[in-house]
Scaffold this motif. Structure first.
Motif, mmCIF file in Angstrom:
data_model
loop_
_atom_site.group_PDB
_atom_site.id
_atom_site.type_symbol
_atom_site.label_atom_id
_atom_site.label_comp_id
_atom_site.label_asym_id
_atom_site.label_seq_id
_atom_site.Cartn_x
_atom_site.Cartn_y
_atom_site.Cartn_z
ATOM 1 N N SER A 459 -59.764 -85.764 -2.267
ATOM 2 C CA SER A 459 -59.584 -86.075 -3.686
ATOM 3 C C SER A 459 -60.916 -85.954 -4.398
ATOM 4 O O SER A 459 -61.975 -86.130 -3.802
ATOM 5 C CB SER A 459 -59.032 -87.494 -3.864
ATOM 6 N N MET A 460 -60.837 -85.640 -5.678
ATOM 7 C CA MET A 460 -61.998 -85.736 -6.557
ATOM 8 C C MET A 460 -61.950 -87.130 -7.150
ATOM 9 O O MET A 460 -60.978 -87.502 -7.801
ATOM 10 C CB MET A 460 -61.975 -84.642 -7.622
ATOM 11 N N SER A 461 -63.012 -87.890 -6.897
ATOM 12 C CA SER A 461 -62.926 -89.336 -7.037
ATOM 13 C C SER A 461 -63.981 -89.887 -7.976
ATOM 14 O O SER A 461 -65.049 -89.303 -8.145
ATOM 15 C CB SER A 461 -63.090 -89.960 -5.651
ATOM 16 N N GLY A 462 -63.645 -91.048 -8.567
ATOM 17 C CA GLY A 462 -64.608 -91.776 -9.370
ATOM 18 C C GLY A 462 -64.272 -91.761 -10.845
ATOM 19 O O GLY A 462 -63.094 -91.728 -11.246
ATOM 20 N N THR A 463 -65.306 -91.759 -11.664
ATOM 21 C CA THR A 463 -65.176 -91.675 -13.121
ATOM 22 C C THR A 463 -65.999 -90.483 -13.588
ATOM 23 O O THR A 463 -67.186 -90.389 -13.279
ATOM 24 C CB THR A 463 -65.684 -92.962 -13.790
ATOM 25 N N GLY A 464 -65.350 -89.577 -14.280
ATOM 26 C CA GLY A 464 -66.062 -88.388 -14.746
ATOM 27 C C GLY A 464 -65.113 -87.316 -15.208
ATOM 28 O O GLY A 464 -63.941 -87.578 -15.524
ATOM 29 N N GLU A 465 -65.626 -86.090 -15.216
ATOM 30 C CA GLU A 465 -64.863 -84.957 -15.731
ATOM 31 C C GLU A 465 -64.840 -83.835 -14.702
ATOM 32 O O GLU A 465 -65.719 -83.750 -13.840
ATOM 33 C CB GLU A 465 -65.485 -84.445 -17.034
ATOM 34 N N LEU A 466 -63.841 -83.003 -14.802
ATOM 35 C CA LEU A 466 -63.744 -81.810 -13.959
ATOM 36 C C LEU A 466 -63.098 -80.701 -14.774
ATOM 37 O O LEU A 466 -62.044 -80.900 -15.379
ATOM 38 C CB LEU A 466 -62.911 -82.097 -12.710
ATOM 39 N N THR A 467 -63.743 -79.543 -14.785
ATOM 40 C CA THR A 467 -63.207 -78.367 -15.465
ATOM 41 C C THR A 467 -62.971 -77.275 -14.440
ATOM 42 O O THR A 467 -63.849 -76.980 -13.621
ATOM 43 C CB THR A 467 -64.178 -77.856 -16.547
ATOM 44 N N THR A 468 -61.790 -76.690 -14.484
ATOM 45 C CA THR A 468 -61.466 -75.628 -13.536
ATOM 46 C C THR A 468 -62.062 -74.303 -13.978
ATOM 47 O O THR A 468 -62.480 -74.130 -15.130
ATOM 48 C CB THR A 468 -59.941 -75.452 -13.407
ATOM 49 N N VAL A 469 -62.062 -73.366 -13.061
ATOM 50 C CA VAL A 469 -62.352 -71.975 -13.402
ATOM 51 C C VAL A 469 -61.172 -71.433 -14.209
ATOM 52 O O VAL A 469 -60.155 -72.105 -14.393
ATOM 53 C CB VAL A 469 -62.559 -71.133 -12.127
ATOM 54 N N GLY A 470 -61.287 -70.212 -14.672
ATOM 55 C CA GLY A 470 -60.179 -69.597 -15.377
ATOM 56 C C GLY A 470 -58.976 -69.414 -14.466
ATOM 57 O O GLY A 470 -59.114 -68.968 -13.324
ATOM 58 N N ILE A 471 -57.803 -69.767 -14.954
ATOM 59 C CA ILE A 471 -56.581 -69.652 -14.165
ATOM 60 C C ILE A 471 -55.493 -68.956 -14.972
ATOM 61 O O ILE A 471 -55.528 -68.916 -16.205
ATOM 62 C CB ILE A 471 -56.065 -71.032 -13.695
ATOM 63 N N ARG A 472 -54.535 -68.371 -14.259
ATOM 64 C CA ARG A 472 -53.297 -67.876 -14.855
ATOM 65 C C ARG A 472 -52.131 -68.518 -14.130
ATOM 66 O O ARG A 472 -52.227 -68.874 -12.950
ATOM 67 C CB ARG A 472 -53.214 -66.357 -14.764
ATOM 68 N N PHE A 473 -50.990 -68.646 -14.802
ATOM 69 C CA PHE A 473 -49.861 -69.367 -14.224
ATOM 70 C C PHE A 473 -48.564 -68.783 -14.778
ATOM 71 O O PHE A 473 -48.558 -67.987 -15.732
ATOM 72 C CB PHE A 473 -49.964 -70.859 -14.557
ATOM 73 N N THR A 474 -47.452 -69.201 -14.185
ATOM 74 C CA THR A 474 -46.139 -68.723 -14.639
ATOM 75 C C THR A 474 -45.203 -69.857 -15.024
ATOM 76 O O THR A 474 -44.111 -69.608 -15.511
ATOM 77 C CB THR A 474 -45.462 -67.890 -13.535
ATOM 78 N N GLY A 475 -45.612 -71.105 -14.797
ATOM 79 C CA GLY A 475 -44.756 -72.239 -15.136
ATOM 80 C C GLY A 475 -44.991 -72.727 -16.549
ATOM 81 O O GLY A 475 -45.579 -72.028 -17.382
ATOM 82 N N GLU A 476 -44.547 -73.970 -16.823
ATOM 83 C CA GLU A 476 -44.761 -74.532 -18.158
ATOM 84 C C GLU A 476 -44.922 -76.051 -18.141
ATOM 85 O O GLU A 476 -45.326 -76.631 -19.142
ATOM 86 C CB GLU A 476 -43.599 -74.159 -19.085
ATOM 87 N N ASN A 477 -44.631 -76.688 -17.004
ATOM 88 C CA ASN A 477 -44.703 -78.148 -16.912
ATOM 89 C C ASN A 477 -45.872 -78.539 -16.019
ATOM 90 O O ASN A 477 -45.975 -78.099 -14.875
ATOM 91 C CB ASN A 477 -43.395 -78.696 -16.344
ATOM 92 N N PHE A 478 -46.742 -79.402 -16.540
ATOM 93 C CA PHE A 478 -47.988 -79.746 -15.858
ATOM 94 C C PHE A 478 -47.803 -81.027 -15.052
ATOM 95 O O PHE A 478 -47.314 -82.040 -15.562
ATOM 96 C CB PHE A 478 -49.109 -79.930 -16.885
ATOM 97 N N PHE A 479 -48.227 -80.979 -13.780
ATOM 98 C CA PHE A 479 -48.109 -82.142 -12.898
ATOM 99 C C PHE A 479 -49.434 -82.403 -12.187
ATOM 100 O O PHE A 479 -50.214 -81.469 -11.951
ATOM 101 C CB PHE A 479 -47.017 -81.918 -11.851
ATOM 102 N N VAL A 480 -49.645 -83.674 -11.830
ATOM 103 C CA VAL A 480 -50.796 -84.047 -11.019
ATOM 104 C C VAL A 480 -50.338 -84.973 -9.904
ATOM 105 O O VAL A 480 -49.322 -85.671 -10.018
ATOM 106 C CB VAL A 480 -51.895 -84.756 -11.844
ATOM 107 N N ASN A 481 -51.093 -84.960 -8.822
ATOM 108 C CA ASN A 481 -50.989 -85.970 -7.778
ATOM 109 C C ASN A 481 -52.261 -86.785 -7.878
ATOM 110 O O ASN A 481 -53.358 -86.264 -7.646
ATOM 111 C CB ASN A 481 -50.857 -85.311 -6.403
ATOM 112 N N ALA A 482 -52.126 -88.047 -8.255
ATOM 113 C CA ALA A 482 -53.320 -88.843 -8.532
ATOM 114 C C ALA A 482 -53.051 -90.327 -8.301
ATOM 115 O O ALA A 482 -51.921 -90.802 -8.431
ATOM 116 C CB ALA A 482 -53.794 -88.621 -9.968
#
Length: 579
Positions: A459-482
């Protein structure tokens, strides 16, 4: 700016982190194959420098498999090339996106933590209690997968286990036999009476077997070949893979396609991202002729056809793959053994968007010392991650499943991974393994279970920010496991890093609590459907929590379209997380 990273149980990630790294066909649905992405405009492809481009955008080098030297690379482990030559845009159309490495991360102020499964309190879940599970005549016994396989079969709605038994009077040249067990919950197992050998649960005998791989090929369209077995048999100096197929996992047919010479403890796995089978072959490498020891390492061979590939598989140094990593753990007592540590085995499987690798790392001592001192060789199971099925990243050298130093415990030594693991049981992952203990001088080998949160490897843990690299996708609904003690918000950026209207941090509804499939929504009411096919970035704002994974699903119910490893109750029978 590039940064070096210090890895232990937690990894402190720099703020400016950059990626471094019968034969009739069956009916039903067609198998699902991950899409091949179109090349980026700024990333031209040519026949001279590419073997191919994987669905996620990784471009394989012209020399494939990558040529490595058993002389110079024997103790260097390996590091994936794609972490330093990451594609400009990562296609995340398939599966949950796990933060097990830096492939998806552009910048972050969070720390990476690795997590480990917990052993089931009722272990062992399968023990040798039948006459045909005895080994020899002195009291040793064996009832555990030696890779073999534990799977959930969605067609029959059963947990199924294939395991090696000692053999008893059915043994050939003191070798094991193959037995079958089944379960309704993955914990309590029965050994059914079958017709292969009346009154027993034996499904295969007559060969001096060692390791074996049993694979439920859920993308196979020929019903008679849905179950595949790659059995290492023949005895010392004569080991070969024997390829067998079955329609039900009980009656097996030899395909008469034995391999060339291999070594014991060799296995096979399927890489569905590239639709190839991989022969993971043990090789005891003597680096110099004068060395009194060998280093346990692996050779690699791949082929899209399991029968043809099996015929051509051969353990030889021209196929050298990897040996132990430089920082492998050593035996706490027998740490002067020049051959240790070594890689005793590798089993692997597709899980969501990555390949999981389970490394049985031998830490010593040698067999003669074990016999003299009446101890069990120390093999612990480590985990690694791959996004091409060949290159392995192992930042964490701690055991994923560890031995117990209590001599009476079922897992006192020689832990071995099991094909099929993990199984997905609700929000949990089930990992099966074999372990050994001593009764006097007799080894008793049984089967255990370890349980981890779904996606819970890192896991990416703690308090802070994370920005991904450029991505492409085919869905429309955003989910997280957290697991969020404070709050989590998600922001969508365009390719230039600008906030997309309606998807700002302020627009995001706060995510709190512990949820393996939490839907992220914005007050604007927008979904990501309008951004399909576009290059975006995702920015996470986390306060006091752990972020395990994210994905963009075509379904409001969150199916990821990723691979489901050994399967699980309620999952799609094709081995894909889809409706």
């Amino acid at each position: 700016m590039r940064h070096k990273f210090l890895y232990s149980v937690a990894i402190i990630a720099a703020c400016s982190l950059t990626g471094c790294g019968s034969d009739s066909p069956s009916g039903g649905e067609d198998p699902v194959v991950p899409p091949t992405p179109n090349p980026e405009p700024d990333e031209p492809t040519t026949p001279d420098d590419l073997v191919g481009t994987i669905y996620n955008g990784i471009k394989l080098p012209a020399q494939w498999p990558i040529l490595r030297s058993a002389t110079s690379d024997i103790r260097k482990g390996m590091s994936p090339f794609y972490l330093s030559t990451r594609p400009t845009t990562v296609n995340i159309a398939v599966g949950r996106q796990l933060f097990v490495d830096n492939f998806l991360i552009e910048t972050t102020t969070l720390s990476r933590k690795f997590h480990y499964p917990e052993y089931y309190s009722g272990n062992p879940i399968l023990s040798p209690d039948k006459d045909w599970e005895k080994t020899g005549t002195k009291g040793a016994a064996f009832a555990a997968p030696f890779s073999d396989g534990v799977w959930y079969d969605e067609q029959d709605q059963k947990y199924k286990m294939w395991y090696m038994a000692g053999g008893g009077s059915y043994s050939t040249n003191s070798g094991g036999i193959t037995c079958y067990a089944e379960s309704t919950d993955g914990i309590s197992w029965t050994k059914p009476s079958l017709s292969i050998v009346s009154g027993t649960n034996i499904v295969d005998k007559g060969l001096q077997r060692d390791a074996s791989t049993v694979w439920i090929d859920k993308q196979e369209t020929n019903a008679s070949k849905r179950y595949k077995m790659f059995q290492v048999a023949g005895g010392a100096g004569k080991w070969k893979y024997i390829y067998k197929t079955s329609a039900n996992g009980i009656q097996w047919r030899d395909n008469n396609t034995p391999s060339q010479s291999v070594t014991d403890r060799s296995t096979v796995y399927k890489n569905p991202f590239r639709d190839v089978w991989t022969w993971s072959m043990r090789h005891n490498v003597r680096v110099n002729a004068s060395d009194p020891y060998t280093v346990r390492a692996r050779d690699y061979y791949e082929n899209s056809d399991p029968a043809n590939g099996n015929q051509n598989a051969k353990a030889e140094l021209s196929k050298f793959w990897f040996g132990p990593w430089p920082n492998e753990q050593k035996h706490p007592k027998y740490n002067n053994n020049d051959g240790a540590p070594g890689i005793y085995n590798l089993d692997a499987i597709a899980y969501e968007s990555i390949m999981l690798g389970f490394f049985s790392v031998w830490q010593g001592p040698e067999n003669d010392v074990c016999s003299k001192d009446n101890v069990i060789k120390r093999n612990q199971i480590m985990v690694g991650y791959s996004r091409d099925g060949y290159s392995w990243q192992r930042d964490d050298m701690n055991p994923f499943m560890a031995v117990s130093d209590n001599r009476s415990d079922w897992n006192n030594g020689n832990l071995q991974s099991v094909v099929g693991a993990p199984l997905i049981v609700g929000d949990k992952l089930y990992f099966y393994l074999s372990g050994r203990r001593l009764e006097g001088t007799n080894e008793i080998t049984s089967t255990g279970l370890a349980i981890l949160r779904r996606d819970g490897f890192a896991s990416m843990s703690g308090t802070g920010e994370l920005t991904t690299v450029g991505i492409r996708f085919t869905g429309e609904n955003f989910f997280v496991n957290a697991k969020v003690n404070g709050e989590l918000r998600v922001e969508i950026l365009d390719a230039n890093g600008n906030v997309v209207s309606g998807f700002s941090k302020a627009d995001c509804k706060v995510v709190k609590g512990d949820n393996c499939k939490a839907k992220v929504e914005w007050t604007s009411g927008k979904t990501l459907s309008s951004l399909k096919g576009q290059k975006i970035k995702v920015k996470f704002y986390l306060t006091d929590g752990d972020l395990y994974a994210f994905w963009i699903s075509p379904e409001s119910t969150g199916e990821s379209q990723g691979y489901t490893a050994g399967g699980g109750p309620g999952l799609n029978k094709l081995g894909i997380d889809k409706k």
